[in-house]
Scaffold this active site. Sequence first.
Site, PDB file in Angstrom:
ATOM      1  N   GLY A 254       0.777  -1.234   0.000  1.00 23.83           N
ATOM      2  CA  GLY A 254       0.000   0.000   0.000  1.00 23.83           C
ATOM      3  C   GLY A 254       0.808   1.283   0.000  1.00 23.83           C
ATOM      4  O   GLY A 254       0.235   2.369  -0.025  1.00 23.83           O
ATOM      5  N   GLU A 308       4.030  -6.840   1.472  1.00 23.27           N
ATOM      6  CA  GLU A 308       3.504  -7.153   0.128  1.00 23.27           C
ATOM      7  C   GLU A 308       3.355  -5.920  -0.734  1.00 23.27           C
ATOM      8  O   GLU A 308       2.258  -5.607  -1.194  1.00 23.27           O
ATOM      9  CB  GLU A 308       2.108  -7.773   0.254  1.00 23.27           C
ATOM     10  CG  GLU A 308       2.034  -9.052   0.987  1.00 23.27           C
ATOM     11  CD  GLU A 308       0.589  -9.421   1.330  1.00 23.27           C
ATOM     12  OE1 GLU A 308      -0.332  -8.623   1.099  1.00 23.27           O
ATOM     13  OE2 GLU A 308       0.409 -10.513   1.846  1.00 23.27           O
ATOM     14  N   PRO A 309       4.413  -5.173  -0.979  1.00 26.91           N
ATOM     15  CA  PRO A 309       4.247  -4.013  -1.853  1.00 26.91           C
ATOM     16  C   PRO A 309       4.078  -4.433  -3.311  1.00 26.91           C
ATOM     17  O   PRO A 309       4.693  -5.402  -3.756  1.00 26.91           O
ATOM     18  CB  PRO A 309       5.556  -3.246  -1.663  1.00 26.91           C
ATOM     19  CG  PRO A 309       6.546  -4.304  -1.280  1.00 26.91           C
ATOM     20  CD  PRO A 309       5.789  -5.357  -0.515  1.00 26.91           C
ATOM     21  N   GLY A 310       3.238  -3.727  -4.020  1.00 24.13           N
ATOM     22  CA  GLY A 310       3.111  -3.936  -5.458  1.00 24.13           C
ATOM     23  C   GLY A 310       3.582  -2.671  -6.141  1.00 24.13           C
ATOM     24  O   GLY A 310       4.654  -2.595  -6.721  1.00 24.13           O
ATOM     25  N   ARG A 311       2.769  -1.627  -5.990  1.00 29.41           N
ATOM     26  CA  ARG A 311       3.043  -0.347  -6.658  1.00 29.41           C
ATOM     27  C   ARG A 311       4.448   0.182  -6.355  1.00 29.41           C
ATOM     28  O   ARG A 311       5.169   0.609  -7.250  1.00 29.41           O
ATOM     29  CB  ARG A 311       2.006   0.676  -6.179  1.00 29.41           C
ATOM     30  CG  ARG A 311       2.012   1.973  -6.966  1.00 29.41           C
ATOM     31  CD  ARG A 311       1.119   3.015  -6.280  1.00 29.41           C
ATOM     32  NE  ARG A 311      -0.121   2.515  -5.793  1.00 29.41           N
ATOM     33  CZ  ARG A 311      -1.273   2.481  -6.494  1.00 29.41           C
ATOM     34  NH1 ARG A 311      -1.297   2.959  -7.707  1.00 29.41           N
ATOM     35  NH2 ARG A 311      -2.377   2.003  -5.955  1.00 29.41           N
ATOM     36  N   ARG A 348      -6.845   3.817 -14.900  1.00 29.06           N
ATOM     37  CA  ARG A 348      -6.745   4.450 -13.575  1.00 29.06           C
ATOM     38  C   ARG A 348      -7.344   5.867 -13.512  1.00 29.06           C
ATOM     39  O   ARG A 348      -8.041   6.186 -12.547  1.00 29.06           O
ATOM     40  CB  ARG A 348      -5.304   4.428 -13.068  1.00 29.06           C
ATOM     41  CG  ARG A 348      -4.739   2.994 -12.964  1.00 29.06           C
ATOM     42  CD  ARG A 348      -3.421   2.914 -12.205  1.00 29.06           C
ATOM     43  NE  ARG A 348      -3.596   3.274 -10.816  1.00 29.06           N
ATOM     44  CZ  ARG A 348      -3.294   4.444 -10.312  1.00 29.06           C
ATOM     45  NH1 ARG A 348      -2.763   5.379 -11.062  1.00 29.06           N
ATOM     46  NH2 ARG A 348      -3.519   4.689  -9.045  1.00 29.06           N
ATOM     47  N   TYR A 352     -10.267   5.952 -10.828  1.00 31.61           N
ATOM     48  CA  TYR A 352      -9.965   6.553  -9.513  1.00 31.61           C
ATOM     49  C   TYR A 352      -9.705   8.045  -9.589  1.00 31.61           C
ATOM     50  O   TYR A 352      -9.258   8.636  -8.608  1.00 31.61           O
ATOM     51  CB  TYR A 352      -8.700   5.934  -8.902  1.00 31.61           C
ATOM     52  CG  TYR A 352      -8.576   4.440  -9.019  1.00 31.61           C
ATOM     53  CD1 TYR A 352      -9.394   3.594  -8.275  1.00 31.61           C
ATOM     54  CD2 TYR A 352      -7.614   3.868  -9.848  1.00 31.61           C
ATOM     55  CE1 TYR A 352      -9.265   2.226  -8.383  1.00 31.61           C
ATOM     56  CE2 TYR A 352      -7.483   2.498  -9.948  1.00 31.61           C
ATOM     57  CZ  TYR A 352      -8.314   1.688  -9.220  1.00 31.61           C
ATOM     58  OH  TYR A 352      -8.192   0.329  -9.321  1.00 31.61           O
ATOM     59  N   CYS A 379     -14.166   5.102 -26.874  1.00 30.89           N
ATOM     60  CA  CYS A 379     -15.459   5.764 -27.053  1.00 30.89           C
ATOM     61  C   CYS A 379     -16.144   6.039 -25.720  1.00 30.89           C
ATOM     62  O   CYS A 379     -17.201   5.460 -25.422  1.00 30.89           O
ATOM     63  CB  CYS A 379     -16.347   4.921 -27.961  1.00 30.89           C
ATOM     64  SG  CYS A 379     -15.604   4.745 -29.575  1.00 30.89           S
ATOM     65  N   GLU A 380     -15.521   6.857 -24.930  1.00 31.54           N
ATOM     66  CA  GLU A 380     -16.047   7.262 -23.635  1.00 31.54           C
ATOM     67  C   GLU A 380     -15.571   8.688 -23.408  1.00 31.54           C
ATOM     68  O   GLU A 380     -14.361   8.952 -23.512  1.00 31.54           O
ATOM     69  CB  GLU A 380     -15.417   6.431 -22.497  1.00 31.54           C
ATOM     70  CG  GLU A 380     -15.723   4.969 -22.503  1.00 31.54           C
ATOM     71  CD  GLU A 380     -17.038   4.629 -21.845  1.00 31.54           C
ATOM     72  OE1 GLU A 380     -17.521   5.428 -21.025  1.00 31.54           O
ATOM     73  OE2 GLU A 380     -17.573   3.568 -22.181  1.00 31.54           O
TER      74      GLU A 380
HETATM   75  N1  LLP Z   1      -1.545  -7.172  -0.703  1.00 28.07           N
HETATM   76  C1  LLP Z   1      -2.844  -7.328  -0.994  1.00 28.07           C
HETATM   77  C2  LLP Z   1      -3.608  -8.377  -0.310  1.00 28.07           C
HETATM   78  C3  LLP Z   1      -3.459  -6.510  -1.959  1.00 28.07           C
HETATM   79  O1  LLP Z   1      -4.748  -6.668  -2.237  1.00 28.07           O
HETATM   80  C4  LLP Z   1      -2.693  -5.523  -2.614  1.00 28.07           C
HETATM   81  C5  LLP Z   1      -3.298  -4.632  -3.605  1.00 28.07           C
HETATM   82  C6  LLP Z   1      -1.334  -5.399  -2.289  1.00 28.07           C
HETATM   83  C7  LLP Z   1      -0.797  -6.237  -1.324  1.00 28.07           C
HETATM   84  C8  LLP Z   1      -0.421  -4.402  -2.949  1.00 28.07           C
HETATM   85  O2  LLP Z   1      -0.806  -3.091  -2.776  1.00 28.07           O
HETATM   86  P1  LLP Z   1       0.133  -1.909  -3.315  1.00 28.07           P
HETATM   87  O3  LLP Z   1       1.437  -1.986  -2.564  1.00 28.07           O
HETATM   88  O4  LLP Z   1       0.342  -2.151  -4.754  1.00 28.07           O
HETATM   89  O5  LLP Z   1      -0.620  -0.674  -3.056  1.00 28.07           O
HETATM   90  N2  LLP Z   1      -5.814  -0.992  -8.967  1.00 28.07           N
HETATM   91  C9  LLP Z   1      -5.516  -0.033  -7.919  1.00 28.07           C
HETATM   92  C10 LLP Z   1      -4.736  -0.661  -6.792  1.00 28.07           C
HETATM   93  C11 LLP Z   1      -5.447  -1.848  -6.197  1.00 28.07           C
HETATM   94  C12 LLP Z   1      -4.640  -2.552  -5.153  1.00 28.07           C
HETATM   95  C13 LLP Z   1      -5.215  -3.901  -4.897  1.00 28.07           C
HETATM   96  N3  LLP Z   1      -4.532  -4.648  -3.895  1.00 28.07           N
HETATM   97  C14 LLP Z   1      -4.780   1.152  -8.538  1.00 28.07           C
HETATM   98  O6  LLP Z   1      -4.581   1.162  -9.740  1.00 28.07           O
HETATM   99  O7  LLP Z   1      -4.427   2.100  -7.841  1.00 28.07           O
END
Ligand code: LLP
Length: 451
Positions: A254, A308-311, A348, A352, A379-380
């Site tokens: 997050g 668990e970072p993604g972004r 996005r 959002y 087309c939006e």
């Molecule tokens: N762990 C779990 C269980 C999650 O559901 C998520 C993201 C993460 C970790 C990683 O979160 P991050 O570090 O990436 O913030 N589509 C949205 C973001 C949705 C995130 C969903 N879950 C966007 O484009 O901003």
Amino acid sequence: MSLNLFPLTARVDARNHLEIAGCDVVDLAREFGTPLYIFDDAHLRARAAEIRDAFQARWHASRSLVLYATKAYYSPYVARIFKDAGLGIDITSEGELEIARRVGLAPDKIYLHGNNKTPTEIRAALTLGVTHIVVDHLDEIELLARLAEELRVTPRVLLRLAPAIDPHTHRHLATGIAESKFGLPMRTGMAMEAARRVIELAPRLTLVGLHAHIGSQIFDLDPYRDTIAALTDFADELQSTTSFELQELDLGGGWGVPYTEGENSLKVDQVAEAIVDTLLNSKFKIQNSTSPTSDLQSPISNLKLVFEPGRALIASSAVAVYTVGAVKEIRGVRTYVAVDGGMGDNIRPALYGAQYTARIANKMNEAPTTRVAIAGRYCEQGDILIDKVDLPRVSVGDLIAIPCAGAYQLPMASNYNLIPRPAVLAAREGQARVIRRRETVEDMLRCDVDE
Ligand code: LLP
């Protein structure tokens, strides 16, 4: 204007073109077409190492595990980079599992998530040897126990808790609030009921830890501190009334990243420090202490910390490149610059209200003179990638480069209007290679049945 938001190796070359990893972006666009996503290989590797090391420096290296949240963008290329960096993964589907399998990621570094995992998905994960299942609801406990029995395995369970904490982000990205669809609500007692049920099912299931992912694109560290307090209080209560020992604490991801100039940014070191300090100073009595001292500099327990970072791992490593096909000035209103991508490759902004910025990749040295909106081709009316951005004079054929394009764009892409999805490149030391070829019309129609 700085290149702060662009990947590490971004430069302006002698032709005043944007360059990534020694590759001229205008040349890449010519060769591979647009829309085009370009990952900076060195940036991605550096970021993985930085995030891994930030935690390993503060917690015992063998007991801190960074999982990449694959939903942000997963492909065999990305999987190999994070595997080489020693990261595990958080997955939610068989597709993500299959990529991990193909690159040979150790199954004990895979954590299966999801608020409605199917029996097929759980079976596939357990069959592959995935050891960690993050349970989201009561029904899942029974299902997991049944499948574990059937397959003669003994999965390690973490419970995903909903601690009712507001992370101060977009409401679609707040996942640990009381009304969240994710996790076991703590306030209503459901979380405690789930914990007791998993403990009852030992040795088929082993409750090893607690998890919370409170949301995404978060800049405030206090919600994380509050989450640690909530989870450790819960663990304390459980430890004092059952045989449970907290072995793993998974604090989700997050961490917010900047998409536009001047926006907040959260340093990984700040996150790691806040989390570890909060934990060390909490009243929680960590079990299995290897050392009775609470020397803040040394690992004080066998507790495994999981993130668990993604972004934060991937967003800033890529740039999206589009070609301008039309410039439409509505006098007194606004000027639209229409590009050849849009909500099909980046939903996005529409979903959002996400903000982005842009540069003209072939006019990097020119000062901004006009305020324009970057419109997508779908087309939006809501398909506007950027509402307002100041650019040099824009002409048809110019290339628009949008930084911070690595997370949640490609994996959320669609074939709306039956438009193929973009090609993806990885650039390194003057070479760019295709890591995903551009989709074709044939690809898109492959699943249709017409007889
Ligand atoms: N762990 C779990 C269980 C999650 O559901 C998520 C993201 C993460 C970790 C990683 O979160 P991050 O570090 O990436 O913030 N589509 C949205 C973001 C949705 C995130 C969903 N879950 C966007 O484009 O901003």
